[in-house]
Write an enzyme that holds these catalytic residues in place. Structure first.
Site, PDB file in Angstrom:
ATOM      1  N   ASP A  12      79.632  31.611  31.604  1.00 58.83           N
ATOM      2  CA  ASP A  12      79.485  33.064  31.536  1.00 58.83           C
ATOM      3  C   ASP A  12      80.845  33.707  31.281  1.00 58.83           C
ATOM      4  O   ASP A  12      81.895  33.081  31.470  1.00 58.83           O
ATOM      5  CB  ASP A  12      78.904  33.559  32.864  1.00 58.83           C
ATOM      6  CG  ASP A  12      78.872  35.069  32.953  1.00 58.83           C
ATOM      7  OD1 ASP A  12      78.265  35.702  32.085  1.00 58.83           O
ATOM      8  OD2 ASP A  12      79.482  35.614  33.897  1.00 58.83           O
ATOM      9  N   ASP A  14      81.764  37.871  31.634  1.00 53.23           N
ATOM     10  CA  ASP A  14      82.154  38.974  32.500  1.00 53.23           C
ATOM     11  C   ASP A  14      81.871  38.644  33.964  1.00 53.23           C
ATOM     12  O   ASP A  14      80.735  38.390  34.352  1.00 53.23           O
ATOM     13  CB  ASP A  14      81.414  40.253  32.097  1.00 53.23           C
ATOM     14  CG  ASP A  14      82.233  41.505  32.373  1.00 53.23           C
ATOM     15  OD1 ASP A  14      83.184  41.416  33.155  1.00 53.23           O
ATOM     16  OD2 ASP A  14      81.918  42.558  31.808  1.00 53.23           O
TER      17      ASP A  14
END
Length: 256
Positions: A12, A14
């Site tokens: 991932d 953010d």
């Protein structure tokens, strides 16, 4: 718990690699270690606003995270892949350049005139007329597709409204549930696993958000590593039944 050896990582962005404009110090060294060991990785992000080229440039220039456009899989790309499986080529878009580019490059006609599909992602220039057009098109029978269900985005300012918040408004106005594409949905995870070119049993999903990153793994038979640098806290984990495969405070605590 004994750690399994993984052949590849789905990572991932953010809250995991950075937090808004804020650097997460442990992120770049983690990716550098993967690169040095020739372990493949794909950045899997629900961000629909940026192109893969823009995402890679941001990672390299702002956060010193090794990245190339070919290693980025956004919810916009996943949405374009999904739309290719449906009938109809006319799409009304509520979203930003990353989503517009992904759909255009995939050959879709973007229009507000009798669209076959309405696609909604994060749109920081959202106005009432865009919501009206989307609502009326869905009421007339266009399919309703959302890039992701993230209600909030972790930033240096706090938890900002995400695409899911905008989708909820249109869902309320139309009384029509959307088809979600991004994490934790199977649509995006199948695309990410195909992109990295490994069996899902051999990859690890790394992220900060239980509701998206970790459930993406849990719901699709992929092991998960929750890093506590973004959205989900240890207290949040007390409220869920199925725990991540692994939990670390920062990525410095993970040995590949």
């Amino acid at each position: 718990m004994n750690r399994k050896e993984y052949k590849g990582y789905l990572v991932d962005l953010d809250g995991t690699m950075y937090k808004g404009k804020q650097r997460i110090e442990e992120a770049a060294p983690f990716i550098t270690r993967l690169k040095d060991k020739d372990i493949p990785y794909v950045f899997v992000t629900n961000n629909s606003t940026s192109s893969p080229e823009e995402v890679a440039k941001k990672l390299v220039n702002h956060f010193d995270v090794p990245a190339e456009a070919s290693e980025i899989y956004t919810s916009s790309l996943a949405t374009a892949d999904y739309l290719k499986t449906l009938e109809g080529n006319k799409v009304l878009v509520v979203g930003e350049r990353g989503l517009v580019e992904a759909l255009t490059q995939a050959g879709f006609e973007l229009t507000s005139e009798d669209p076959d599909h309405v696609v909604v992602g994060l749109d920081r220039n959202l106005n009432y007329e865009k919501v009206v057009q989307a609502t009326l098109a869905i009421q007339k029978g266009a399919s309703f597709i959302a890039t992701n269900k993230d209600t909030n985005l972790p930033t240096e300012r706090g938890l900002m409204p995400g695409a899911g918040s905008l989708v909820a408004m249109i869902e309320t106005a139309t009384q029509t549930p959307p088809t979600f594409v991004g994490k934790p949905e199977a649509i995006m995870m199948a695309g990410a696993v195909e992109k990295i070119g490994l069996n899902k049993e051999d990859v690890l999903m790394v992220g900060d958000n239980y509701e998206t990153d970790i459930l993406a793994g849990i719901n699709n038979g992929i092991d998960t590593l929750l890093v506590l640098t973004g959205f989900t806290s240890r207290d949040d984990l007390k409220l869920v039944n199925t725990q991540p495969t692994y939990i670390v405070e920062t990525l410095d605590h993970w040995e590949e």
